[in-house]
Design a protein around this motif. Structure first.
Motif, mmCIF file in Angstrom:
data_model
loop_
_atom_site.group_PDB
_atom_site.id
_atom_site.type_symbol
_atom_site.label_atom_id
_atom_site.label_comp_id
_atom_site.label_asym_id
_atom_site.label_seq_id
_atom_site.Cartn_x
_atom_site.Cartn_y
_atom_site.Cartn_z
ATOM 1 N N ALA A 190 0.388 10.610 23.412
ATOM 2 C CA ALA A 190 0.195 11.924 22.794
ATOM 3 C C ALA A 190 -1.139 11.953 22.056
ATOM 4 C CB ALA A 190 1.331 12.220 21.822
ATOM 5 N N ARG A 191 -1.792 13.087 22.098
ATOM 6 C CA ARG A 191 -3.051 13.239 21.374
ATOM 7 C C ARG A 191 -2.743 13.799 19.983
ATOM 8 N NH1 ARG A 191 -6.913 12.038 25.001
ATOM 9 N NH2 ARG A 191 -6.336 12.238 27.203
ATOM 10 N N ALA A 192 -2.088 12.934 19.209
ATOM 11 C CA ALA A 192 -1.618 13.345 17.882
ATOM 12 C C ALA A 192 -1.843 12.231 16.864
ATOM 13 C CB ALA A 192 -0.130 13.699 17.954
ATOM 14 N N ILE A 193 -2.914 11.473 17.068
ATOM 15 C CA ILE A 193 -3.132 10.360 16.159
ATOM 16 C C ILE A 193 -3.789 10.831 14.870
ATOM 17 C CG2 ILE A 193 -3.384 8.838 18.151
ATOM 18 C CD1 ILE A 193 -6.354 8.540 17.337
ATOM 19 N N ARG A 194 -3.526 10.109 13.788
ATOM 20 C CA ARG A 194 -4.051 10.437 12.470
ATOM 21 C C ARG A 194 -4.222 9.139 11.690
ATOM 22 N NH1 ARG A 194 0.539 12.553 8.370
ATOM 23 N NH2 ARG A 194 -0.688 11.178 7.031
ATOM 24 N N VAL A 238 -13.752 4.212 14.442
ATOM 25 C CA VAL A 238 -13.904 5.657 14.604
ATOM 26 C C VAL A 238 -12.689 6.206 15.342
ATOM 27 C CG1 VAL A 238 -15.284 7.496 15.641
ATOM 28 C CG2 VAL A 238 -16.422 5.492 14.639
ATOM 29 N N MET A 239 -12.075 7.233 14.764
ATOM 30 C CA MET A 239 -10.944 7.909 15.387
ATOM 31 C C MET A 239 -11.322 9.368 15.618
ATOM 32 S SD MET A 239 -7.877 6.345 13.001
ATOM 33 C CE MET A 239 -6.591 7.351 13.776
ATOM 34 N N SER A 240 -10.727 9.990 16.636
ATOM 35 C CA SER A 240 -10.970 11.410 16.892
ATOM 36 C C SER A 240 -9.689 12.083 17.332
ATOM 37 C CB SER A 240 -12.053 11.596 17.956
ATOM 38 O OG SER A 240 -11.598 11.160 19.214
ATOM 39 N N ALA A 241 -9.662 13.399 17.207
ATOM 40 C CA ALA A 241 -8.452 14.167 17.494
ATOM 41 C C ALA A 241 -8.038 14.047 18.957
ATOM 42 C CB ALA A 241 -8.663 15.625 17.120
ATOM 43 N N GLY A 242 -8.962 13.759 19.854
ATOM 44 C CA GLY A 242 -8.633 13.686 21.272
ATOM 45 C C GLY A 242 -8.156 12.336 21.747
ATOM 46 N N ASP A 243 -8.126 11.337 20.864
ATOM 47 C CA ASP A 243 -7.703 9.995 21.272
ATOM 48 C C ASP A 243 -6.194 9.959 21.527
ATOM 49 O OD1 ASP A 243 -10.297 9.172 20.919
ATOM 50 O OD2 ASP A 243 -9.941 8.356 18.911
ATOM 51 N N HIS A 247 0.851 -1.190 0.000
ATOM 52 C CA HIS A 247 0.000 0.000 0.000
ATOM 53 C C HIS A 247 0.889 1.242 0.000
ATOM 54 C CE1 HIS A 247 -4.135 -1.554 0.750
ATOM 55 N NE2 HIS A 247 -3.483 -2.604 1.220
ATOM 56 N N ILE A 248 1.134 1.810 -1.166
ATOM 57 C CA ILE A 248 2.064 2.937 -1.214
ATOM 58 C C ILE A 248 1.434 4.224 -0.681
ATOM 59 C CG2 ILE A 248 3.453 1.957 -3.068
ATOM 60 C CD1 ILE A 248 2.086 3.884 -5.016
ATOM 61 N N HIS A 249 0.111 4.278 -0.604
ATOM 62 C CA HIS A 249 -0.556 5.475 -0.071
ATOM 63 C C HIS A 249 -1.169 5.234 1.306
ATOM 64 C CE1 HIS A 249 -1.058 7.334 -4.362
ATOM 65 N NE2 HIS A 249 0.167 7.424 -3.886
ATOM 66 N N GLY A 250 -0.730 4.165 1.976
ATOM 67 C CA GLY A 250 -1.234 3.889 3.305
ATOM 68 C C GLY A 250 -2.541 3.127 3.274
ATOM 69 N N SER A 251 -3.166 2.988 4.454
ATOM 70 C CA SER A 251 -4.366 2.182 4.561
ATOM 71 C C SER A 251 -5.327 2.750 5.592
ATOM 72 C CB SER A 251 -3.990 0.744 4.958
ATOM 73 O OG SER A 251 -5.137 -0.023 5.221
ATOM 74 N N LEU A 252 -6.615 2.707 5.276
ATOM 75 C CA LEU A 252 -7.636 3.138 6.222
ATOM 76 C C LEU A 252 -7.689 2.260 7.462
ATOM 77 C CD1 LEU A 252 -10.540 3.776 3.683
ATOM 78 C CD2 LEU A 252 -9.455 5.531 5.108
ATOM 79 N N THR A 253 -7.179 1.052 7.354
ATOM 80 C CA THR A 253 -7.243 0.127 8.481
ATOM 81 C C THR A 253 -6.122 0.346 9.491
ATOM 82 O OG1 THR A 253 -5.903 -1.587 7.380
ATOM 83 C CG2 THR A 253 -8.290 -1.621 6.999
ATOM 84 N N ARG A 254 -5.266 1.327 9.231
ATOM 85 C CA ARG A 254 -4.133 1.565 10.125
ATOM 86 C C ARG A 254 -4.156 3.005 10.647
ATOM 87 N NH1 ARG A 254 -1.335 -2.245 12.360
ATOM 88 N NH2 ARG A 254 0.695 -1.273 11.996
ATOM 89 N N ALA A 255 -3.594 3.184 11.837
ATOM 90 C CA ALA A 255 -3.482 4.498 12.468
ATOM 91 C C ALA A 255 -2.008 4.822 12.692
ATOM 92 C CB ALA A 255 -4.239 4.518 13.786
ATOM 93 N N LEU A 256 -1.708 6.110 12.801
ATOM 94 C CA LEU A 256 -0.331 6.588 12.950
ATOM 95 C C LEU A 256 -0.292 7.698 13.986
ATOM 96 C CD1 LEU A 256 2.659 7.021 11.945
ATOM 97 C CD2 LEU A 256 1.690 8.549 10.202
ATOM 98 N N CYS A 257 0.707 7.658 14.845
ATOM 99 C CA CYS A 257 0.920 8.749 15.785
ATOM 100 C C CYS A 257 1.898 9.742 15.169
ATOM 101 C CB CYS A 257 1.471 8.230 17.115
ATOM 102 S SG CYS A 257 1.834 9.558 18.299
ATOM 103 N N ALA A 258 1.465 10.979 15.023
ATOM 104 C CA ALA A 258 2.321 12.015 14.447
ATOM 105 C C ALA A 258 3.435 12.425 15.393
ATOM 106 C CB ALA A 258 1.486 13.236 14.077
ATOM 107 N N ALA A 259 3.332 12.045 16.656
ATOM 108 C CA ALA A 259 4.356 12.417 17.633
ATOM 109 C C ALA A 259 5.490 11.402 17.705
ATOM 110 C CB ALA A 259 3.716 12.587 19.015
ATOM 111 N N CYS A 260 5.147 10.095 17.731
ATOM 112 C CA CYS A 260 6.196 9.078 17.925
ATOM 113 C C CYS A 260 6.305 8.092 16.774
ATOM 114 C CB CYS A 260 5.960 8.325 19.227
ATOM 115 S SG CYS A 260 4.582 7.150 19.193
ATOM 116 N N ALA A 261 5.448 8.217 15.751
ATOM 117 C CA ALA A 261 5.450 7.374 14.553
ATOM 118 C C ALA A 261 4.999 5.936 14.823
ATOM 119 C CB ALA A 261 6.812 7.383 13.874
ATOM 120 N N HIS A 262 4.395 5.682 15.978
ATOM 121 C CA HIS A 262 3.842 4.352 16.249
ATOM 122 C C HIS A 262 2.659 4.093 15.319
ATOM 123 C CE1 HIS A 262 2.597 0.808 18.409
ATOM 124 N NE2 HIS A 262 1.413 1.329 18.684
#
Length: 226
Positions: A135-139, A123-128, A101-116
């Motif tokens: 960190a509350r930096a998931i995307r 359902v994802m939200s900005a406060g998770d 998947h060169i453009h990523g996947s809807l089935t996966r989440a990423l932390c913008a702070a630690c790259a986990h």
């Protein structure tokens, strides 16, 4: 025979998933600039999460079509590398393994702070909080415009080693994927395009097979035999 296949939005459109290159410039009634760039996420993360939550739900409800299933069958008979620009998991649900998947996947989440990275909930939200660093930096683990596609070293190697490169349902407008046929062709592969109409990079292909992917892909796979 070593085969590299690239799939784009056209293959999933037949399963009911919208493409972002609509004639009115909107994607699911949103401007791409408002939901698919790092700047959009920084400006309004709640909107971006709502957009991808809706896309995740639609993808979960969609079903693989005959083209997805034919490519899964092809892998059982040939040395196949399956590369996709799509962020759904229809290839996997059709039976394909090791999809790139060169453009990523809807089935996966990423932390913008630690790259986990982890499996995304429905359902994802900005406060998770991130499960690794809190960190509350998931995307969404999606490659947005302006970001580098995933797994490119593996992709370039697969294209260079391929005897046959096939692009299915792609517009030929988005780089680096729009340059895959040129690279594979320079390395000696025959290049085939399967699409509803000629793509923007149609000249890079040795031949084209036009029509719906759900018809053309199964027919092409059958023509290869065992």
């Amino acid at each position: 025979m070593r085969i590299a296949v690239l799939t784009g939005a056209g293959i999933s459109a037949e399963s009911g998933l919208a493409t972002f290159r609509a004639g009115d410039g909107l994607w699911e009634r949103h401007r791409v600039e408002d939901v698919a760039t790092p700047e959009a996420f920084a400006r309004d993360p709640a909107l971006v999460h709502r957009f991808y939550n809706a896309r995740r739900a639609k993808a979960a409800d969609a079903r693989p079509n005959a083209a997805h299933r034919a490519l899964a069958a092809l892998a059982s008979r040939h040395d196949l590398v399956l590369i996709t620009q799509n962020v759904d998991d229809l290839h996997e649900r059709a039976g394909s393994r090791s999809v790139i998947h060169i453009h990523g996947s809807l089935t996966r989440a990423l932390c913008a702070a630690c790259a986990h990275r982890w499996d995304a909930p429905a359902v994802m939200s900005a406060g998770d909080p991130c499960p690794a660093c809190a960190a509350r930096a998931i995307r969404p683990d999606i490659v947005w415009f302006g970001e580098m596609p995933h797994h490119m070293e593996i992709v370039w190697e697969a294209l260079a080693a391929a005897d046959l490169f096939v692009a299915i349902g792609t517009s030929g407008n988005v780089y680096p994927a729009a340059g895959f046929a040129q690279h594979a062709g320079r390395c000696g592969a025959e290049c085939i395009e399967m699409n509803i109409d000629d793509s923007a990079n149609a000249r890079d292909f040795d031949r084209r097979i036009l029509g719906p992917a759900s018809q053309t892909v199964p027919d092409w796979v059958a023509s290869l035999g065992a």
